[in-house]
Design an enzyme around this catalytic site. Structure first.
Site, PDB file in Angstrom:
ATOM      1  CB  THR A 112       4.451  -3.053   8.331  1.00 26.83           C
ATOM      2  OG1 THR A 112       3.383  -3.758   7.689  1.00 26.83           O
ATOM      3  CG2 THR A 112       5.342  -4.017   9.094  1.00 26.83           C
ATOM      4  CD  GLU A 145      -1.035   6.002   6.430  1.00 30.59           C
ATOM      5  OE1 GLU A 145      -1.363   6.411   5.284  1.00 30.59           O
ATOM      6  OE2 GLU A 145      -0.562   4.874   6.632  1.00 30.59           O
ATOM      7  NE  ARG A 195       7.973   1.377   6.776  1.00 35.36           N
ATOM      8  CZ  ARG A 195       6.970   0.971   5.999  1.00 35.36           C
ATOM      9  NH1 ARG A 195       5.876   0.462   6.515  1.00 35.36           N
ATOM     10  NH2 ARG A 195       7.056   1.055   4.696  1.00 35.36           N
ATOM     11  CG  ASN A1109       2.130  -5.892   1.710  1.00 34.03           C
ATOM     12  OD1 ASN A1109       2.744  -6.942   1.665  1.00 34.03           O
ATOM     13  ND2 ASN A1109       2.713  -4.745   1.946  1.00 34.03           N
TER      14      ASN A1109
HETATM   15  C1  LIG Z   1       1.125   6.051   3.136  1.00 34.38           C
HETATM   16  C2  LIG Z   1       1.188   4.610   3.443  1.00 34.38           C
HETATM   17  N1  LIG Z   1       0.333   4.089   4.331  1.00 34.38           N
HETATM   18  C3  LIG Z   1       0.346   2.774   4.611  1.00 34.38           C
HETATM   19  C4  LIG Z   1       1.235   1.969   4.005  1.00 34.38           C
HETATM   20  C5  LIG Z   1       1.285   0.525   4.401  1.00 34.38           C
HETATM   21  N2  LIG Z   1       0.784  -0.353   3.364  1.00 34.38           N
HETATM   22  C6  LIG Z   1       1.594  -0.898   2.468  1.00 34.38           C
HETATM   23  S1  LIG Z   1       0.822  -1.938   1.443  1.00 34.38           S
HETATM   24  C7  LIG Z   1      -0.644  -1.693   2.231  1.00 34.38           C
HETATM   25  C8  LIG Z   1      -1.870  -2.453   1.868  1.00 34.38           C
HETATM   26  C9  LIG Z   1      -2.039  -2.686   0.424  1.00 34.38           C
HETATM   27  O1  LIG Z   1      -3.321  -3.160   0.213  1.00 34.38           O
HETATM   28  P1  LIG Z   1      -3.919  -3.264  -1.221  1.00 34.38           P
HETATM   29  O2  LIG Z   1      -3.746  -1.976  -1.963  1.00 34.38           O
HETATM   30  O3  LIG Z   1      -5.294  -3.782  -1.133  1.00 34.38           O
HETATM   31  O4  LIG Z   1      -2.981  -4.320  -1.948  1.00 34.38           O
HETATM   32  P2  LIG Z   1      -2.771  -5.861  -1.565  1.00 34.38           P
HETATM   33  O5  LIG Z   1      -1.718  -5.906  -0.543  1.00 34.38           O
HETATM   34  O6  LIG Z   1      -4.077  -6.385  -1.104  1.00 34.38           O
HETATM   35  O7  LIG Z   1      -2.329  -6.466  -2.856  1.00 34.38           O
HETATM   36  C10 LIG Z   1      -0.503  -0.790   3.261  1.00 34.38           C
HETATM   37  C11 LIG Z   1      -1.604  -0.376   4.133  1.00 34.38           C
HETATM   38  C12 LIG Z   1       2.138   2.560   3.091  1.00 34.38           C
HETATM   39  N3  LIG Z   1       3.049   1.849   2.449  1.00 34.38           N
HETATM   40  N4  LIG Z   1       2.074   3.850   2.836  1.00 34.38           N
END
Ligand SMILES: Cc1ncc(C[n+]2csc(CCOP(=O)(O)OP(=O)(O)O)c2C)c(N)n1
Ligand code: SF4
Ligand code: SF4
Length: 1292
Positions: A112, A145, A195, A1109
């Site tokens: 995000t 990433e 961000r 999320n």
């Molecule tokens: C390095 C990095 N890349 C992307 C994100 C964005 N991000 C935050 S939470 C998330 C998804 C989390 O998914 P999951 O581990 O399956 O947990 P859930 O939300 O399903 O409980 C992402 C992609 C981040 N915080 N840091």
């Protein structure tokens, strides 16, 4: 107006002066072509490359382009605009369109607010949309990433036209490869929705911290300041990178630009047809890129290791490329201007041609500055703003050419913070440029604004100019902040009221909605409808609180006949829609209303007395002063009647169109219905018709509520709603709750001064206790006659909002009348004196109905909230005073666990969330000694979004210590915590031994230590021994001086050490918690490594089978055939078998696969075993999620979970390792498969969508999945049989 503002202490002083409130047209210097700019053709090569050109092979060097001479400040008018399509779209979509059109390959990963760019290109690719080369883009999601950057580097090395999208932590992970890509001079554009970075806290909101952290990588950096620019400069970036062979970061402000929907007259989409010729001209550059690619037919080597002899020269060899970039970027800007009519320059100046006071800035913040410049020019001030479009390479020549020669006082605004620096980056660059050019000015100062999307308004921009224009130059504040009150280091500039800077005829609106009521979606549609009208412009921006669902959303809408460039929040609305009646009593919803504005409340009220009864004192003050036109509409009833549940969006939207007068209703209704068809068409005709009915009925129920003449003199009475909100039952530091948490919850956090925040970002436990969201429309009522006291309702409740109560007869004497109880069942004599009751917290219940459906005895009935709130609120308050009776029960049973106080309560998770019950259960089993490392994801958001901290403490003040490091490093973070604790406890053990050996302390202490030593590492046994040691230590008197290590030579030293480390006597239980995205993808390497170490950590994977999320993107846990984001056509690869893989690799790891709703006992068993195992443990937990699209709703998710287990989709098993490898024991808890996978797939939309969209693919993938399930089941059965032959595992 001014008097009113002062009376309400809202906006401070509005600027005085005859022109102060009017919109001013600034006389801006005519746009002129800069003399000396490089002719476009020279900068963008137009000759086709010779066939088969192989520069390196033939000893040719990659040639830099000619450098443009710095332009003068005189520019010709822009070329005429070319016809292009118009459309309301946000910055992400505007950018993604261009990236898709001109790239062949994209690697993506969600973060995000950049995620939608990835989602757009993935969707377009799955729709087989062609780019300008006639290709469908290849879009691949990576595991992180870091993976994206590696793949991007590879694709570029192979000669592809590749791109990506990211921000914040994601951008940080790309840094190593950014150096590589720049070092190898590869053409590439990385689009960033800029961000904030995670430091003291995570923030998903916008500023420039992330892009500033990559400014040293050698990439050029282009900054867009609006949605229009995001599109135009995205194209400029793609053209320039090809022309100059230097990669470019194209960035714009996260949320403010990425998510602002804007259709000003200038938002014009560039057609692919217009882009194509521009790319055709770059054919030679593309050919050169191909020719430099890794290819065995003309091989070369890159990425060598170099010694001191040549490394430095090689770096300097790239200078000509970077030096050429300013000219190349300007040339690309000119090219784009030629086809769009929109002319940009590296530095664009707006303001008085002889300005003395100039502010330099970049990003969306330049728009309030421009507004301030227009305003001040109306007052005759000579001011201007210099807007930076090319930040890297920094071109001092272009900066100096654009800055008026008259500028004497300069202020540079940075949207970032660099603690410890001499100044923020833009300030340093501007200062150095002036100094090195010996350009004399009287003063240069710097300031910071807008961190983490802090609003930056024209009033704040005026404060920046006021500072610069102070009569005495020594009074000008340097290194200031604006937009906050800094009462610690006193950096902040004061600012006054908002000037009227919008074009005449602009209407401003605010909508207060709830996360799941559809308000935001409806407003997005509204803005599209309005913008589709000839001559109308519209802008929409949305602000959210931190809850996953049921949180507050505020939509900021503007529309009018002129273009709207106003990237700040609405604070003088003509219309305020209050889409939840409770908000009327909870929030200061009229704070942003202008006098005489219109207010529509979603409430069943018919008279002013009804409205008044729910008005808090503050709202009364505002109503009395502002005299709004009040309307009520029982949208909840209309929506319910139409079958839409609590989705009141269409009803309220129809009323908005009627009341705002934006267009005739005879025109609006068909457009509304058209948008309904578009939005809900996929869900079927029935849903479309239900929404039609809601629109048709809306106006019939609209009631005007006149404010009685003369009302408003007595405005001090406190409204009923406020009294309700004040009922808190708080158990945490009252002052912090009142002074910090409550204002934040009331959406007034912007007003808090710096001094109330603890540096480091620490928050106290248990703050959710005061939230009292009251979002349930129905709340469970308990029927004691049916209840068998199994406590399953409490077990499944995601929010800890329903709990079993035990009370002694004498305690019940003071209970409220409604606090009915029955004798407790079972438990023998120990429980004889207790009465039992199931108590709901009506203001914390979300109405998900999980408990109602889970109750095996039909003892809970969903009951309208109003009655339950009244009846149960006093009962809940009474319940809170009863002591916890957990010690009477075995925590490791389903029933017993629920008599333990949950130390996770009232989280911000969605209604019915499948993640929270696991974590809540953990806190009931181990909470008083738990340390949690939480990966970023839903669990870190519902578990740690300030000010809402659902992790709380028991009566002794003990509770889980919780921390979130990052998304990718959570396993390692938890591992580090474990090692830190272990090291400190080893020292404690050594000290205990010294105390015993040296005979220090009392005999009682030494005896207690003797008892403690053998059990110190057993979580289950150590508590009693630890307490005894603690008591004995207290008896010894004195207090340790906090020694870092025991002085083993001295018994007294060791005793002092013990005394100062008593908090380590208990054995902490370290839990590493996160989602599947973390465990299967980005954090897998860390997870794998930690599990390989043999350390005593427990890992709980909350497996929602997608990145919940960020909106539900594919992870490697996503099942075959599921339609998730980034797999819009259905996932074609099977779910990764994480548990099996770990069992295979590491025989000493405890592994379990559990599903709480399908088998309560098995979960409790698995968590107990995992915690008791003196080595690593991995528990993978099936977590139903709102993203799954459960057909019967989240309230019925347990049904799905049961069918998932029955059909073998989700197996239940536990693997208990043994001391000797090969002797571990697998217990298959889901022994038999019943029914077919199809029975499960049809229950969830994530699978059904594919059946509708592509039935052939759906059935092929379902068959594959069915086969896989049967094979896996056979394999597990075999492993379980093998296990049975092994000797029983050794006691842990
Ligand atoms: C390095 C990095 N890349 C992307 C994100 C964005 N991000 C935050 S939470 C998330 C998804 C989390 O998914 P999951 O581990 O399956 O947990 P859930 O939300 O399903 O409980 C992402 C992609 C981040 N915080 N840091
Ligand atoms: S309805 Fe949902 S939130 Fe309310 S008590 Fe039941 S399970 Fe908990
Ligand atoms: S896991 Fe799903 S249900 Fe739970 S909070 Fe996240 S999105 Fe909502």
């Amino acid at each position: 107006m001014q008097a009113l503002s002062e009376a309400l202490s809202l906006r401070g002083n509005t600027r005085a002066g005859p022109l102060a409130r009017g919109y001013r047209q600034l006389a801006v210097a005519p746009l002129q072509r800069r003399r000396g700019a490089l002719p476009v053709r020279a900068a963008l090569p137009s000759e086709p490359a010779p066939q088969g050109r192989q520069p390196e092979q033939r000893g040719e060097r990659l040639q830099p382009k000619a450098v443009a001479a710095p332009p003068s400040r005189a520019s010709p008018p822009p070329p005429a605009a070319k016809a292009t399509k118009q459309g309301p779209l946000d910055g992400n979509e505007a950018t993604a369109r261009i990236a898709y059109a001109v790239s062949d390959v994209a690697f993506i990963y969600p973060i995000t607010p950049a995620t939608p760019m990835g989602e757009f290109v993935d969707q377009w690719a799955s729709d087989k949309r062609k780019n300008i080369y006639g290709n469908v883009m290849s879009v691949t999601e990576m595991e992180s990433e870091a993976g994206v950057a590696g793949a991007l580097h590879g694709a570029l090395a192979a000669g592809a036209l590749a791109t990506t999208f990211t921000c914040s932590q994601g951008l940080l992970l790309t840094i190593p490869n950014m150096y590589k890509i720049a070092g190898e001079l590869m053409p590439c554009v990385l689009h960033v929705s800029a961000r904030a970075l995670a430091g003291h806290a995570l923030s998903i909101f916008g500023d420039h911290q992330d892009v500033m952290a990559v400014r040293q990588t050698g990439w050029s950096m282009v900054s867009s300041h609006s949605v229009q620019e995001a599109q135009d400069l995205a194209l400029v970036a793609h053209l320039a990178t090809l022309a100059g062979s230097v990669p470019i970061v194209h960035f714009f402000d996260g949320f403010r630009t990425s998510h602002e929907i804007n259709k000003a007259s200038m938002i014009e989409m560039i057609d692919n047809e217009l882009i194509k010729p521009l790319l055709d001209e770059l054919a030679p550059a593309i050919a050169a890129h191909h020719a430099r690619a890794l290819n065995p037919s003309h091989p070369h080597q890159r990425g060598t290791a170099q010694g001191p002899d040549v490394y430095m020269q090689s770096i300097e060899a790239a200078n000509p490329f970077h030096k050429a970039m300013p000219g190349i970027v300007q040339a690309a800007m000119d090219k784009v201007a030629a086809v769009t009519g929109r002319q940009y320059r590296l530095f664009d100046y707006v303001g008085h041609p002889q300005a003395e006071h100039v502010v330099v800035a970049m990003g969306s913040g330049v728009q309030p500055l421009e507004a301030a410049v227009r305003h001040l020019s109306g007052e005759g001030k000579k001011v201007g703003v210099l807007k930076v479009h090319l930040f890297r390479p920094w071109s001092a020549e272009h900066l100096l050419a654009a800055l008026p020669a008259s500028a004497r006082r300069i202020c540079v605004l940075d949207r970032t913070k660099e603690h410890g620096s001499g100044g923020e980056p833009l300030l340093v660059d501007v200062s150095a440029s002036l100094q090195r050019a010996r350009r004399n000015v009287d003063v240069i100062v710097g300031g910071r604004y807008g961190l983490g999307s802090k609003d930056f308004t024209p009033a704040m921009a005026l404060a920046v100019y006021d500072n610069l224009m102070r009569p005495n130059i020594d009074d000008i504040q340097d290194s200031f902040t604006v937009g906050i009150v800094d009462d610690v280091t006193f950096s902040s500039l004061p600012y006054g009221g908002e000037p009227e800077v919008l074009p005449a005829g602009t209407t401003e609106c605010l909508f207060w909605g709830m996360g799941s009521d559809g308000t935001v979606g409806a407003n997005k549609e509204a803005v599209k409808i309005i913008a589709s009208q000839e001559g109308m412009n519209a802008q929409a921006y949305f602000s959210y609180d931190a809850h996953k669902s049921g949180g507050v959303t505020v939509s900021h809408l503007r529309f009018g006949p002129h273009s709207i460039a106003a990237p700040w929040l609405v604070d003088m609305a003509h219309y305020v829609g209050v889409h939840q009646a409770t908000y009327w009593s909870k929030f200061d919803v009229l704070a942003g209303l202008r006098p005489g504005g219109t207010v529509l409340i979603n409430a069943p009220w018919k008279t002013f007395e009804d409205v008044e009864a729910a008005m808090p004192a503050k709202t009364k003050t505002r109503v009395a002063a502002l005299r709004p036109k009040l309307y009520c509409l029982d949208a909840g009833a209309v929506a319910a009647e139409a079958g839409l549940g609590r989705r009141v969006n269409m009803v309220m939207q129809a009323a908005f169109f009627a009341l705002s007068g934006v267009m005739d209703m005879s025109e609006a209704i068909p457009l509304l219905k058209e948008s309904i068809k578009k939005a809900y068409g996929k869900k079927g005709e029935k849903v479309v018709n239900m929404n039609f009915a809601a629109v048709d009925k809306a106006l019939e129920h609209l009631v005007e509520i006149p404010i009685p003449q003369g009302w408003g003199k007595d405005v001090d009475r406190v409204g009923l709603g406020e009294q309700a909100a004040a009922r808190t039952g708080s158990r945490t530091a009252a002052e912090f709750l009142e002074n910090v948490v409550r204002p934040m919850l009331n959406m007034e956090g912007d007003k808090l001064p710096v001094s109330v925040f603890a540096p480091g970002g620490f928050f106290p436990p248990g703050t959710t206790v005061i939230e009292k969201r009251s979002i349930a429309s129905k709340i469970p009522a308990w029927n004691s006659a049916n209840c068998t006291q199994c406590n399953i309702c409490a077990f499944v409740c995601p929010h800890a909002a329903i709990r079993p109560a035990l009370a002694k007869a004498e305690e019940l004497a003071g209970a409220p009348g409604g606090f009915s109880t029955v004798p407790v069942r079972g438990g023998g004599p120990a429980l004889k004196e207790y009465q039992y009751r199931v108590q709901v917290s009506p203001m914390d219940c979300t109405g998900c109905e999980l408990c109602v459906h889970a109750c095996p005895d039909n003892a809970l009935t969903s009951t309208p909230a109003a009655a339950m709130l009244e009846a149960e609120a006093p009962n809940w308050d009474y319940f809170l005073q009863l002591p916890s009776r957990g010690e009477l029960f075995d925590k490791a049973t389903v029933r017993g666990s629920q008599f333990q106080q949950p130390l996770l309560e009232f989280s911000g998770a969605c209604e019915g969330c499948g993640e929270t019950p696991y974590v809540k259960l953990l806190t009931q089993m181990f909470g008083s000694r738990m340390v949690v490392a939480n990966a970023t994801g839903c669990s870190s958001i519902w578990g740690g979004s300030a000010p809402s901290n659902p992790w709380t403490i028991n009566a002794e003040g003990k509770g889980p210590a919780w921390a979130n490091s990052l998304f990718e490093d959570n396993a390692q973070f938890g591992f580090g915590i474990q090692l830190g604790i272990k090291q400190r406890r080893d020292a404690l053990t050594a000290a205990a031994r010294v105390v015993i050996q040296e005979g220090a302390g009392t005999p009682a202490l030494r005896a207690a230590l003797e008892e403690w030593l053998p059990v110190r590492d057993s979580g289950a046994l150590v508590a009693i021994a630890a307490k005894a040691v603690q008591e004995a230590l207290a008896e010894c008197g004195g207090r340790g001086a906090g020694l870092a290590a025991p002085t083993t030579a001295s018994g007294e030293g060791a005793l002092a050490f013990l005394q100062s480390n008593t908090d380590l006597l208990d054995k902490p239980s370290v839990w590493i918690v996160g989602g599947d995205g973390w465990a299967y993808d980005i954090g897998f390497a860390g997870l794998d490594h930690v599990l390989s170490t043999g350390e005593d950590v427990n890992i709980l994977v909350l497996d929602t089978e997608e990145y919940s999320n960020t909106g539900g993107q594919k992870s490697k846990s996503s099942p075959l055939g599921s339609v998730v984001k980034f797999a819009a056509g259905g996932k074609t690869r099977p779910k990764k078998e994480l548990a099996l893989a770990i069992m295979q690799c590491y025989p000493d790891v405890y592994v379990a696969s559990v599903s709480l709703d399908a088998n309560y006992n098995q979960v409790v068993k698995a968590l107990s075993e995992a915690e008791a195992h003196r080595g690593p443990s991995l528990v993978i937990a099936y977590a139903p999620c709102a993203m799954h699209g459960i057909a019967e709703g989240m309230g019925e998710s347990a049904k799905d979970a049961k069918v998932a287990v029955e059909t073998g989709y989700w197996p239940l098993f536990r693997f208990q390792p043994a001391e000797k490898e090969g002797q571990g024991k697998l217990t298959l808890d889901s022994k038999r498969i019943k029914g077919e996978l199809a029975d499960f797939l049809k229950m969830e939309n994530r699978f059904v969508v594919l059946q509708r969209k592509d039935p052939e693919a759906a059935s092929r993938l379902a068959e594959e999945a069915q086969e896989h399930i049967l094979l896996r089941h056979e394999r597990l059965k075999r492993m379980a049989e093998e296990g049975k032959k092994q000797p029983p595992p050794a006691e842990q």
